[in-house]
Design a protein around this motif. Structure first.
Motif, mmCIF file in Angstrom:
data_model
loop_
_atom_site.group_PDB
_atom_site.id
_atom_site.type_symbol
_atom_site.label_atom_id
_atom_site.label_comp_id
_atom_site.label_asym_id
_atom_site.label_seq_id
_atom_site.Cartn_x
_atom_site.Cartn_y
_atom_site.Cartn_z
ATOM 1 N N LEU A 1 -23.518 21.790 -26.077
ATOM 2 C CA LEU A 1 -24.631 22.461 -25.400
ATOM 3 C C LEU A 1 -25.488 21.486 -24.609
ATOM 4 O O LEU A 1 -26.050 21.846 -23.569
ATOM 5 C CB LEU A 1 -25.476 23.236 -26.417
ATOM 6 N N MET A 2 -25.601 20.239 -25.077
ATOM 7 C CA MET A 2 -26.332 19.238 -24.322
ATOM 8 C C MET A 2 -25.652 18.987 -22.977
ATOM 9 O O MET A 2 -26.308 18.896 -21.937
ATOM 10 C CB MET A 2 -26.411 17.930 -25.106
ATOM 11 N N GLY A 3 -24.320 18.907 -22.986
ATOM 12 C CA GLY A 3 -23.591 18.725 -21.739
ATOM 13 C C GLY A 3 -23.782 19.895 -20.792
ATOM 14 O O GLY A 3 -24.025 19.707 -19.598
ATOM 15 N N VAL A 4 -23.695 21.109 -21.309
ATOM 16 C CA VAL A 4 -23.899 22.294 -20.473
ATOM 17 C C VAL A 4 -25.320 22.303 -19.917
ATOM 18 O O VAL A 4 -25.543 22.596 -18.734
ATOM 19 C CB VAL A 4 -23.597 23.589 -21.259
ATOM 20 N N HIS A 5 -26.292 21.942 -20.733
ATOM 21 C CA HIS A 5 -27.689 21.913 -20.293
ATOM 22 C C HIS A 5 -27.890 20.892 -19.166
ATOM 23 O O HIS A 5 -28.576 21.185 -18.182
ATOM 24 C CB HIS A 5 -28.606 21.587 -21.469
ATOM 25 N N ILE A 6 -27.316 19.723 -19.308
ATOM 26 C CA ILE A 6 -27.400 18.720 -18.239
ATOM 27 C C ILE A 6 -26.759 19.272 -16.973
ATOM 28 O O ILE A 6 -27.281 19.096 -15.872
ATOM 29 C CB ILE A 6 -26.739 17.398 -18.677
ATOM 30 N N GLY A 7 -25.625 19.948 -17.116
ATOM 31 C CA GLY A 7 -24.944 20.528 -15.963
ATOM 32 C C GLY A 7 -25.785 21.581 -15.257
ATOM 33 O O GLY A 7 -25.738 21.703 -14.034
ATOM 34 N N LEU A 8 -26.567 22.334 -16.017
ATOM 35 C CA LEU A 8 -27.432 23.349 -15.409
ATOM 36 C C LEU A 8 -28.508 22.704 -14.531
ATOM 37 O O LEU A 8 -29.003 23.327 -13.600
ATOM 38 C CB LEU A 8 -28.082 24.208 -16.497
ATOM 39 N N ARG B 1 -23.986 27.325 -13.318
ATOM 40 C CA ARG B 1 -25.193 27.437 -12.488
ATOM 41 C C ARG B 1 -24.841 27.860 -11.063
ATOM 42 O O ARG B 1 -25.529 28.674 -10.468
ATOM 43 C CB ARG B 1 -25.920 26.085 -12.500
ATOM 44 N N ARG B 2 -23.775 27.290 -10.526
ATOM 45 C CA ARG B 2 -23.382 27.606 -9.147
ATOM 46 C C ARG B 2 -22.903 29.052 -9.018
ATOM 47 O O ARG B 2 -23.147 29.696 -8.013
ATOM 48 C CB ARG B 2 -22.297 26.653 -8.669
ATOM 49 N N THR B 3 -22.182 29.561 -10.017
ATOM 50 C CA THR B 3 -21.678 30.926 -9.933
ATOM 51 C C THR B 3 -22.770 31.951 -10.221
ATOM 52 O O THR B 3 -22.713 33.068 -9.731
ATOM 53 C CB THR B 3 -20.495 31.159 -10.888
ATOM 54 N N ALA B 4 -23.761 31.551 -11.035
ATOM 55 C CA ALA B 4 -24.853 32.478 -11.370
ATOM 56 C C ALA B 4 -25.853 32.578 -10.226
ATOM 57 O O ALA B 4 -26.602 33.542 -10.161
ATOM 58 C CB ALA B 4 -25.555 32.032 -12.646
ATOM 59 N N GLY B 5 -25.854 31.580 -9.370
ATOM 60 C CA GLY B 5 -26.748 31.646 -8.199
ATOM 61 C C GLY B 5 -27.989 30.970 -8.470
ATOM 62 O O GLY B 5 -29.028 30.863 -8.230
#
Length: 113
Positions: free
Chosen positions: A15-22, A109-113
């Protein structure tokens, strides 16, 4: 209690990786300002994409090699580390797995807009 700690640590890592990616757009914006990059470059973009592909492929390989899914879903009670593995390789594997999840968060993040 030990199982809960192991479960939380591995899910927290993911989840930390996903959060950084966001927040990757903000991180790249700060890096651009810090290095004074003002123009886009197709060569730089393609080189960075190639590096990203290598990191993600190595992250997928490392994720499978270390059986992290088993730890994340409590199919394994204990974490086993190879004490003979060089520290540099260990860090490279875990950083590549983190990079993989950063890429997943960035894509979300990119697909969600």
């Amino acid at each position: 209690m030990l199982r809960l700690h192991m479960l939380s640590a591995y899910w927290g890592f993911l989840l930390m990786g996903v959060h950084i990616g966001l927040h990757w757009g903000m991180i790249m914006g700060m890096a651009r300002r810090m290095f004074g990059v003002t123009k886009t470059s197709s060569i730089r973009s393609w080189v960075l994409r190639a590096v990203l592909v290598v990191i993600c492929v190595f992250g997928i390989f490392s994720f499978g090699t270390h059986n992290l899914a088993d730890y994340m879903f409590l199919r394994t009670q204990f974490v086993f580390f190879d004490m003979e593995q060089p520290l540099v390789l260990f860090l490279a594997e875990y950083l590549s797995m983190l990079g993989l999840w950063i890429c997943v968060g960035w894509r979300l993040r990119r697909t969600a807009g």
